[in-house]
Design an enzyme around this catalytic site. Sequence first.
Site, short mmCIF file in Angstrom:
data_model
loop_
_atom_site.label_atom_id
_atom_site.label_comp_id
_atom_site.label_asym_id
_atom_site.label_seq_id
_atom_site.Cartn_x
_atom_site.Cartn_y
_atom_site.Cartn_z
N ASN A 1 0.88 -1.17 0.00
CA ASN A 1 0.00 0.00 0.00
C ASN A 1 0.92 1.22 0.00
OD1 ASN A 1 -1.82 2.02 0.48
ND2 ASN A 1 -2.69 1.11 2.33
N ARG B 1 -2.62 -2.09 -3.48
CA ARG B 1 -3.82 -1.32 -3.23
C ARG B 1 -3.75 -0.07 -4.11
NH1 ARG B 1 -5.51 2.42 1.80
NH2 ARG B 1 -7.66 2.72 1.15
N HIS C 1 -12.70 2.66 0.29
CA HIS C 1 -12.67 1.59 1.30
C HIS C 1 -13.42 0.35 0.80
CE1 HIS C 1 -12.46 4.77 4.79
NE2 HIS C 1 -11.23 4.40 4.43
N ARG D 1 -11.20 14.99 8.39
CA ARG D 1 -12.07 15.42 7.28
C ARG D 1 -13.48 15.68 7.79
NH1 ARG D 1 -10.94 10.23 4.04
NH2 ARG D 1 -8.67 10.29 3.99
N GLU E 1 -8.10 -5.81 4.88
CA GLU E 1 -7.98 -5.45 3.46
C GLU E 1 -6.80 -6.15 2.81
OE1 GLU E 1 -8.41 -1.50 5.24
OE2 GLU E 1 -9.06 -0.83 3.26
#
Length: 381
Positions: A13, A77, A166, A227, A369
């Site tokens: 990733n 990813r 996601h 965020r 993941e």
Amino acid sequence: MSAVSAGVVLVLNSGSSSIKFRLIDPVAGTAVVSGLVEQIGEPDSAVADHAAGLRLIHQRLADSGVDLGEVRAVGHRVVHGGTRFHAPTLITDAVVAEVSRLAELAPLHNPANVIGIEVARADFPDVPHVAVFDTGFFHSLPAAAAAYAIDREVASQYGIRRYGFHGTSHEYVSREAALLLGREPAEVNTIVLHLGNGASASAVRGGVAVETSMGLTPLEGLVMGTRCGDIDPGVLFHLNRTAGLGVDKLDELLNRRSGLKGLSGVNDFRELLQQVSHGSSAATLAYDVYIHRLRKYVGAYLAVLGRVDAIAFTAGVGENVAAVREDALAGLDGLGIVVDPQRNRGGNGARIISAEHSRSTVLVVPTNEELAIARAAWQFV
Ligand code: ADP
């Protein structure tokens, strides 16, 4: 490593200044080694670039006694697949070029993903490299959920629509939730609440994603660490006109100085909880806004799905903070959702936390993941 292993998959990733890696036995479903190289390319860092970062990973794998010859595939990813990619994709030069082109939609993420892919392909030239897209699971969003209500021509010219992120986690967790219920994913309707630093919700009908809270970018939806999630776009016009904030300043405000951090000064949930327990009113407000937004999405997705069999909490906050699970679903008995306080506060790993008579089963499902990416890459071995 066990001599009977059929091989392992290296999952990467790559961010702009970091590479997370995990070596996974996809058949056993176990991680062999994992780690993180940080501060790539930063001033005073010993790691000059991503190529140096990957050499370091090589070294760490070798130091842990891994035979690199057992790496049979590399899974990457990739954040944005646009409308072009949804399934896991064998990486070729043409795929790399296309992912680079999609940087228009994800300027912070796709270029870093591409650099990671390039250096890893040079390092492991003889095995398949597979891209797994964060947007992939949400390609199935119905048009009514994917479209923004803006001028159609502008939207189509600039690729403006809701993509969702996601996705690997939402897909994995919704499947695991069905397994925990002892049913086929195709029979189960699930709300997945992925609550980490970034946070997103999804509605999954029979294994197919039909709604999600993130949009063109990962900024929309739930309150996150830094965020803002949903906000009236009019706020941007107003700040531009009255405070003179330009687009970069606004981007920075909403992406890095908002959410829990904006409201309370801290983005880490553990710190937030500590401040709440010390009576901080700013931290308490941040917590309340976070929970309120979460409840709104649960309610919205109940309506989207009509029948909800499972509600699954996952990621750092979702897996570890019982109070969030309890508060987000408190008082929903009338809607068939009853969390059992004892079950919710005890136990660990994947588990049911709702009461026996709850119509929807509430679950904690640890996300993975990397395993999902490793399994996807393994298909190409
Ligand atoms: P990322 O989106 O970076 O993968 P994670 O899924 O690891 O994030 O979630 C990170 C968040 O989870 C942080 O806010 C962290 O404080 C929170 N978190 C992790 N473990 C705990 C815990 N035991 N208690 C409270 N919060 C936790």
